[in-house]
Design an enzyme around this catalytic site. Structure first.
Site, PDB file in Angstrom:
ATOM      1  CG  HIS A   1      -2.662  -0.421   1.056  1.00 58.04           C
ATOM      2  ND1 HIS A   1      -3.150  -0.840   0.546  1.00 58.04           N
ATOM      3  CD2 HIS A   1      -2.429  -1.831   1.647  1.00 58.04           C
ATOM      4  CE1 HIS A   1      -4.412  -1.769   0.360  1.00 58.04           C
ATOM      5  NE2 HIS A   1      -3.671  -2.307   0.890  1.00 58.04           N
TER       6      HIS A   1
ATOM      7  CE  LYS B   1      -6.316  13.295  -0.037  1.00 58.18           C
ATOM      8  NZ  LYS B   1      -7.231  12.004  -0.592  1.00 58.18           N
ATOM      9  NE  ARG B   2      -2.905   8.563   6.819  1.00 58.30           N
ATOM     10  CZ  ARG B   2      -1.614   7.316   6.241  1.00 58.30           C
ATOM     11  NH1 ARG B   2      -0.824   8.506   6.427  1.00 58.30           N
ATOM     12  NH2 ARG B   2      -1.398   6.977   4.913  1.00 58.30           N
TER      13      ARG B   2
ATOM     14  CE  LYS C   1      -2.903  10.465   2.551  1.00 51.79           C
ATOM     15  NZ  LYS C   1      -3.286   9.105   1.801  1.00 51.79           N
TER      16      LYS C   1
ATOM     17  CB  THR D   1     -10.745   4.550  -0.995  1.00 57.22           C
ATOM     18  OG1 THR D   1     -10.331   5.006  -0.157  1.00 57.22           O
ATOM     19  CG2 THR D   1      -9.752   3.114  -1.455  1.00 57.22           C
TER      20      THR D   1
ATOM     21  CE  LYS E   1     -14.505   5.687   0.098  1.00 56.92           C
ATOM     22  NZ  LYS E   1     -13.557   5.743   1.313  1.00 56.92           N
TER      23      LYS E   1
END
Length: 1063
Positions: A435, A793-794, A799, A905, A909
């Site tokens: 991952h 998100k985290r 990110k 993911t 969505k």
């Protein structure tokens, strides 16, 4: 009012009868009929007690049960029955009275939730047991998905949605004085995960059940989750989750399903020749089961969670009664804390030990359970070579890596198999999903720590490493020792651990013979003393004929004169004798003797000439410094020595620390499994070409891609009912919920004005819900007419939430430099929403959270800006919050540094819900852009293949930042957002090298492209017709990203399992 309605309860016998008619007799029709009815079994005079019990699905041997459908002792007839609201209401009343968790006086929301959930669980247990029995009787191959996280979210609405009873439950609760959504909101999110890893695992369970695959999930039951996030003026604060405080109505504890788990101890060889792991610390892992229902199917699979505890006998009653209370329950606390917290901080050694204990507990208990089930299903004739034909183990990331040595240990030490047999079975059974490409996320464990905690497993890992070494040597040979050494360093499981002696000698550089020319040989003859043949001190010398290059080997005999041995000083002799003859080895000598044996420091003797030359390198020091060194110049002419004291600093070289010995878990996964998969096309290519390139060249057949997916049930159908109805109306049926390919039908109507009107109305309805939610949770008022721009998100530097907030700062700064009219003309109103947790010890991520909240506090209270710009950080982001925000989103940011996000993911969505993405070509963004169309995705930033070159350019000092980026940093430093110092945060974007510096994630490089892309977003949003068409095409193009598609690929290509439709 609720209490008065509930008080009109029928008598207890009547309530019990009504409950029996519903909760005991649920049985759901097969999906093929698409029937929404339940079948009800008429009770015979001899009712089957087994059918009404909560079945033990343990791994222990028990009598083989008959097929529940044809069981003769419980003859039944089937009657079509659709449970109406009245029947469901009676069942809810029954549980409120006879399964009490609250006082009987009132029927308030918490009590209503538990009673409602218990009625649903009754229905699930019937199908749960039937599924288990059917798989047991058929003895089918079963997949087991091991994950440290399962981010389930709330279960009530998902369960009744999958059972197709949403309307009936809504009506039943209305009759009892409550709204379904209010009752559902009482359920806390299960705190069993944090980010995409856990959410993916939960989507996979939903798809496995829906597609009728025989499979289970295995995880840990965390009492306090990761943490509950609070946002204060100081940024993020963490407190323990309380999700289990009032109990969990969905779980069933299996007190008869428990397994021993051992830590520490040592390994000894027994008289039988086997290795035995003995002593140490023993705990017990107890099973808690959670039913996972499929959509429109009877199949209900199991999520088994392990909780840890010690035996009662480990409670030291004597210590307790002596007042040593902490000591008394030390063993109990040590066992229980294993399942307290998800990802406990591992800065300390205690934290590292706890994490490793968690991982081993998951692996050991789960494998013991699988093996017990395999043995029971095999009966008296257990054939271990059949194990991989009945069991498939999928490791979700590296956390369950210990499955490999643990399965080996059980097969060899407990089941008596040979190494070769056990290794063959293990490799055929286990598979690994990668991952991440981040080096720090490719787990490594201290070999020393693992040797203490899991000594037998280290022995097995060392043997696997030796086999791998042999394979590498066989593949690359020993001719090119440099290449072989490089491959071994890259591929070995044990890092910084010496090679086996035989191989280490092979890799030592060979000493070349001394080669001299004939001329040099002649010149040297005068200094060579002839010796007798018997002397034996010969040295091979190879003269070279320089004219023709030919070498001629001759043996020139000469005497090798060795220096006279220097006699040892008396103190050294005394020290040697003491060391040799002492009784206590490695114990310090008495102080007086130790001082005697200390060598005196000799003065440094140098010539006058050397002293003069050294003067320029001698640094004068103060008398007080104390760092004096005696230097004795020598008068070379007459040999007279004169002692002088020259003061200078003696700089000693820094000792080079020995690199730590580590166990590389990802390498062990690749070696020990039969399949390795990435989770998006670009990620899988990086895995093959970069992360595991050497392994890919060795075993190319192992590597696959399985692009992630999300369940369309939870992520469109249940969380966005307004949009779901529109999709059903325009595609002609609800088939899209199971077959998302039908979403592509929407492309035909992408320009239809009626669809546009309905689409925008659904989006506004969802936005209104978020407006209320934000007001309640944060106190901020936002306009539903503004664009909802969301990044949830985290929190992590890669990110790039930092780039998002710096872009907002640039937007705000530009607005402040304009007149009100100019602002309105240039900028579309935006509500910028953030959400996500920063790991509690990740300081830089927590700085980013603090920065976002400070910017929001300033911007949201600026009267000049008003509704043109709002910045909101949603505290404690979780699945339930996502189910609210995602349907309301219009723009979603997926802006990670290219090549660093495995898949993502949440991007799927958002696209499913008609949100348009702005992002880089990273992870699943690449495939989403291909499916929805390039014109319906806002792309910016560097490409993955460019990143290494850009970092090199930065390190060489060639990067020139954009002036707009420099202005933004200066604006932040000016104190525009308060007095807090952001030097550390902004400093990470500056400089060319150094830890925490040099803008490793390329925020500065991509910033110009990012803000220019945001200008295109504003232009598109002004044209609502264009924007709505883009939104429709995003939903239409998202069909590929259903987890149903992903699971079919895993089942076919990795697990080799088939769907099993219950009769």
């Amino acid at each position: 009012m609720a209490a008065s309605q509930f008080s009109a309860t029928p008598t207890r016998p009547e309530a019990l009868t009504q409950c029996n008619s519903l909760t005991r007799l649920f049985g759901f029709g097969s999906r093929s009929s698409r029937s929404k009815v339940l079948s009800i079994r008429t009770l015979s005079s001899r009712p089957s007690r087994r059918r009404f019990s909560v079945k033990n699905v343990s791994g222990e041997t028990k009598q083989k049960l008959k097929d529940p459908i044809t069981e003769e002792e419980a003859p039944t007839t089937h009657t079509s029955f659709k449970p109406d609201a009245a029947s469901i209401a009676s069942s809810i009343k029954y549980h409120a009275e006879f399964t009490p968790l609250f006082s009987p006086e009132r029927f308030e929301l918490p009590k209503a939730f538990f009673a409602t959930a218990q009625t649903v669980r009754d229905a699930l247990i019937i199908n749960w047991n039937a599924t288990y029995d059917y798989h047991e009787n058929l003895n089918v191959k079963q997949a087991y998905y091991l994950s440290m996280e399962f981010l389930q979210g709330r279960a009530l609405l998902n369960a009744i949605g999958n059972l197709e009873l949403t309307g009936a439950y809504a009506e039943a609760l209305r009759k009892l004085g409550h709204k379904l959504e209010h009752v559902a909101s009482q359920e806390p999110d299960a705190a069993l995960g944090n980010g995409g890893l856990g959410r993916l695992a939960s989507c996979f369970l939903d798809s496995l059940a829906t597609l009728n695959y025989p499979a289970w999930g295995y995880g840990l039951r965390y009492k306090y989750g990761l943490f509950k996030q609070r946002i204060t003026k100081d940024g993020q604060e963490e407190v323990a989750e309380d999700w289990l405080e009032m109990g969990n109505p969905w779980e069933i504890v299996r007190n008869d399903v428990s397994y021993p788990v051992k830590f520490y101890g040592n390994v000894a060889s027994g008289s039988d020749g086997k290795r035995h792991w003995i002593g140490g610390e023993d705990i017990k892992a107890v099973a808690y089961d959670v039913p996972i229902p499929g959509y429109k199917t009877k199949t209900t699979i199991n999520l088994r969670l392990w909780s840890t505890k010690a035996l009662s006998e480990d409670f030291d009653l004597y210590a307790f009664n002596s007042g040593e209370h902490t000591k008394a329950y030390e063993a109990l606390t040590s066992a229980e804390k294993i399942c307290y917290v998800l990802y406990p901080g591992d800065e300390s050694m205690e934290g590292k030990v706890l994490r490793l204990k968690q991982q081993y507990t998951l692996c050991s208990a789960s494998l013991q359970d699988m093996i017990a089930r395999f043995e029971r299903r095999s009966g008296a004739n257990v054939k271990w070579e059949e194990f991989p034909k009945k069991v498939a183990v999928q490791m979700n990331d590296t956390h369950p890596t210990l499955c490999i040595p643990e399965l080996m240990r059980i097969l060899i030490d407990l089941k008596g198999l040979s190494w070769k047999e056990a290794w063959n079975i293990t490799q055929r059974t286990v598979a690994y999903t990668n991952h991440t490409v981040l080096p720090e996320a490719l787990e490594k464990w201290s070999l020393e720590l693992m040797q203490k905690l899991l000594p037998r497993h280290v022995e097995i890992i060392e043997m696997i490493d030796e086999e791998l070494i042999q394979t590498i040597v066989s593949e690359y040979g020993t001719a090119d020792s440099e290449l072989l050494g490089k491959k071994l360093k890259e591929m070995r499981i044990l890092e910084n651990v010496d090679l086996p002696a035989a191989l280490a000698d092979l890799l030592k550089p060979k000493e070349s013979p001394v080669v001299v020319t004939s001329e040099e040989l002649e010149k040297s003859e005068e200094s060579v003393e002839p010796v007798d043949e018997e002397d034996g001190s010969e040295e091979a010398v190879e003269p070279v004929d320089e004219e023709d290059g030919s070498e001629e080997k001759v043996t020139q005999k000469k005497k090798v004169v060795l220096p006279e041995p220097v006699p040892e000083p008396p103190k050294m002799v005394l020290g040697k004798k003491l060391k040799e003859m002492k009784i206590l080895e490695n114990v310090d000598l008495p102080a007086a003797i130790a001082d005697l044996l200390k060598p005196k420091e000799s003065p440094v003797v140098v010539t006058s000439e050397e002293l003069e030359k050294s003067e320029e390198s001698v640094e004068p020091v103060d008398e007080e410094d104390g760092s004096e060194e005696a230097v004795e110049p020598v008068d070379e002419e007459d040999g007279f020595e004169e002692k002088v004291t020259q003061k200078k600093k003696v700089v000693l070289p820094e000792p080079v620390p020995e690199p730590p010995k580590m166990v590389r878990m990802a390498n062990l996964c690749v070696v020990g499994g039969h399949a390795v998969n990435g989770v998006a096309e670009i990620h899988s290519e990086i895995v093959k070409e970069d992360v595991f390139n050497a392994f890919f060249k060795l075993w190319p057949e192992k590597f696959q891609n399985k692009t992630n997916g999300v369940t369309p049930r939870r992520w469109i159908s249940f969380c966005n009912p307004d949009l779901s109805k529109i999709i059903t109306d325009w595609t002609g049926s609800e088939e899209w919920v199971l077959n998302t390919e039908n979403l592509a039908e929407l492309r035909k109507f992408a320009d239809n004005e009626e669809l546009h009107t309905q689409w925008r109305a659904a989006k506004r309805s969802n936005k209104m819900k978020v407006v209320s939610f934000l007001k309640e949770k944060t106190g901020y008022s936002v306009s539903p007419d503004a664009m909802f721009d969301i990044q949830v998100k985290r929190i992590h530097e890669y990110k790039r939430q930092l780039m998002n907030i710096l872009g907002i700062v640039y937007r705000y700064k530009t607005m402040k430099e304009m007149s009100a009219a100019e602002r309105r003309a240039k900028f579309v109103p935006r509500v910028c929403i953030f959400g996500g947790k920063a790991f509690s010890t990740y300081v830089q991520a927590k700085r980013i959270v603090k920065f976002i909240t400070d910017v929001g506090a300033t911007v949201n209270h600026d009267p000049e800006i008003g509704d043109l710009l709002k910045v909101v950080f949603v505290p404690d982001y979780n699945v339930s919050v996502a189910e609210l925000l995602i349907p309301a989103s219009e723009l979603s940011q997926h802006i990670s540094t290219a090549g660093m996000e495995a898949s993502g993911t949440s991007n799927m969505k958002f696209a499913m819900n008609g949100c348009i993405l702005i992002g880089t070509l990273d992870g699943a963004n690449v495939e989403i852009r291909e499916e929805v169309g390039q014109d319906n995705f806002f792309l910016f930033g560097a490409k993955a293949h460019e990143i290494a070159g850009l970092r090199k350019e930065r390190a060489e000092g060639k990067f020139v930042p954009d002036p707009r980026f420099e202005e933004v940093k200066e604006f932040v430093r000016s104190g525009a957002f308060g007095s807090y110092s952001y030097d550390e945060l902004i400093g990470s974007l500056e400089g060319n090298e150094g830890f925490g510096r040099a803008d490793y994630f390329l925020v500065g490089k991509d910033f110009p492209s990012y803000i220019e892309c945001q200008e295109k977003v504003d232009e598109a949003y002004r044209e609502q017709k264009i924007w709505t068409k883009m939104s429709i095409l995003n939903t239409a193009g998202s069909y590929k990203f259903s987890s149903d598609r992903t699971i079919r690929e895993y089942a076919k290509d990795i697990w080799n399992i088939e769907p099993v439709q219950l009769p």
